[in-house]
Write a protein that holds these residues in place. Structure first.
Motif, PDB file in Angstrom:
ATOM      1  N   ILE A 120      94.678  85.468 -36.482  1.00 11.39           N
ATOM      2  CA  ILE A 120      93.485  84.616 -36.511  1.00 11.39           C
ATOM      3  C   ILE A 120      92.228  85.355 -36.059  1.00 11.39           C
ATOM      4  O   ILE A 120      91.119  85.055 -36.500  1.00 11.39           O
ATOM      5  N   GLU A 121      92.392  86.363 -35.211  1.00 13.27           N
ATOM      6  CA  GLU A 121      91.223  87.095 -34.713  1.00 13.27           C
ATOM      7  C   GLU A 121      90.584  87.990 -35.772  1.00 13.27           C
ATOM      8  O   GLU A 121      89.516  88.560 -35.535  1.00 13.27           O
ATOM      9  N   GLU A 122      91.209  88.101 -36.932  1.00 12.45           N
ATOM     10  CA  GLU A 122      90.604  88.851 -38.020  1.00 12.45           C
ATOM     11  C   GLU A 122      89.502  88.053 -38.716  1.00 12.45           C
ATOM     12  O   GLU A 122      88.749  88.596 -39.526  1.00 12.45           O
ATOM     13  N   PHE A 123      89.409  86.745 -38.400  1.00  9.54           N
ATOM     14  CA  PHE A 123      88.395  85.877 -39.009  1.00  9.54           C
ATOM     15  C   PHE A 123      87.280  85.601 -37.998  1.00  9.54           C
ATOM     16  O   PHE A 123      87.542  85.422 -36.812  1.00  9.54           O
ATOM     17  N   SER A 124      86.052  85.540 -38.489  1.00 10.46           N
ATOM     18  CA  SER A 124      84.920  85.282 -37.597  1.00 10.46           C
ATOM     19  C   SER A 124      84.657  83.793 -37.407  1.00 10.46           C
ATOM     20  O   SER A 124      84.082  83.391 -36.396  1.00 10.46           O
ATOM     21  N   HIS A 125      85.060  82.970 -38.394  1.00  8.87           N
ATOM     22  CA  HIS A 125      84.790  81.539 -38.339  1.00  8.87           C
ATOM     23  C   HIS A 125      86.051  80.746 -38.708  1.00  8.87           C
ATOM     24  O   HIS A 125      86.912  81.246 -39.438  1.00  8.87           O
ATOM     25  N   LEU A 126      86.090  79.526 -38.197  1.00 13.53           N
ATOM     26  CA  LEU A 126      87.218  78.643 -38.458  1.00 13.53           C
ATOM     27  C   LEU A 126      86.726  77.264 -38.876  1.00 13.53           C
ATOM     28  O   LEU A 126      85.629  76.834 -38.483  1.00 13.53           O
TER      29      LEU A 126
END
Length: 230
Positions: free
Chosen positions: A50-56
Motif C-alpha cells: 500500500i505504501e507504493e501509492f500516494s493516495h487512497l
C-alpha cells in the motif's frame, strides 16, 4: 437483494462533531487523521504494497446522517440550500445507503502495539469515529480525468474567507494543528443558510473550541478555549 457490510476500520480525526468538517476531501491538506482497523482486520498482510501509492480512496458511512427512508432530491449547501437537485447528482449524506467517498493522501503506515498497523492520512473530511467499509488505492491513469465536467460545482465553487487569527490566540493551539485550523476556517464552516453578521460560531477542533465571527469575506477568531472535547 439485500446485502450487509461491516466496518473494517474507523477514522481518528480532530473533528468530534460535524460542524466545520470540509465539504470535500483534499480541500485542507494540512488535516491529519489516522485509520485504525477493527481487530479482525489488523493483519499486516492486508496492507502489503500500500505504501507504493500516494493516495487512497476511503468508502465510509455518514454515520450521523442515517435515517429511515430517503428522498430523490436534496438541497446542496453550495447552492444556498434553496435549490433542489437529484440525490445522485450530489454528494449529500442523505442518500439510500448513506455511503461517502473520500480521496486522501497516504502519509505513512505505522505499526503500533495497541492497534496493529494504522494508516496516517492527510486531507480527510471525516468526523472522528466514522466507520470505514473499504480502502482502495487511487490509480492516476484510471481515476484522474482533467477534462471532467463538475456540474453545478463548477459555478458554485468554494467560498474562501480571509482568516484573522490573532497570534496570541493561534499560539494556544499545538503547533502542528495551526495550519489545519486556519485552513478549515478559511473554507467557511458556517451552514450556507447562516450569514448573520456579528453572530459568534464555535468550531470544536482538536480539543479546542475556536469561536469566531464573520464580516463580509473576513473571518475573525474571537476566542480559543482549550480542553473543550465532546
Amino acid at each position: 437483494m439485500e446485502a450487509s457490510i461491516q466496518a473494517i476500520a474507523r477514522i481518528r480525526s480532530d473533528f468530534p462533531t460535524k460542524f466545520g468538517i470540509p465539504r470535500q476531501s483534499g480541500l485542507v491538506e494540512d488535516l491529519r487523521s489516522t485509520v485504525v482497523f477493527e481487530p479482525e482486520y489488523r493483519n499486516p498482510d492486508a496492507l502489503r504494497g500500500i505504501e507504493e501509492f500516494s493516495h487512497l480512496w476511503l468508502i465510509w458511512q455518514f454515520s450521523q446522517a442515517v435515517r429511515q427512508g430517503w428522498s430523490p432530491t436534496v438541497r446542496p449547501p453550495r447552492l444556498g440550500g434553496n435549490t433542489r437537485m437529484g440525490v445522485f447528482a450530489t454528494r449529500s449524506p442523505f442518500r439510500p445507503n448513506n455511503l461517502g467517498l473520500s480521496c486522501v493522501r497516504l502519509l505513512g503506515v505505522e505499526h503500533t502495539r495497541e492497534y496493529g498497523s494504522v494508516l496516517h492520512v492527510g486531507g480527510a473530511d471525516l468526523m472522528d469515529g466514522t466507520p470505514i467499509f473499504d480502502i482502495k488505492p487511487y490509480i492516476p491513469y484510471a481515476d484522474a480525468h482533467p477534462e471532467a465536467a463538475g456540474g453545478f460545482t463548477d459555478t458554485a465553487g468554494d467560498f474562501l474567507l480571509d482568516v484573522d487569527f490573532p497570534a496570541e490566540l493561534l499560539s494556544l493551539l499545538p503547533e502542528d494543528k495551526r495550519a489545519a485550523a486556519r485552513g478549515v476556517l478559511s473554507h467557511d464552516p458556517r451552514p450556507s443558510y447562516q450569514h448573520k453578521p456579528g453572530r459568534v460560531y464555535g468550531l470544536n477542533f482538536a480539543g479546542f473550541d475556536i469561536r469566531f465571527t464573520v464580516e463580509e469575506n473576513q473571518l475573525i477568531v474571537q476566542e480559543v478555549v482549550p480542553g473543550n472535547k465532546e
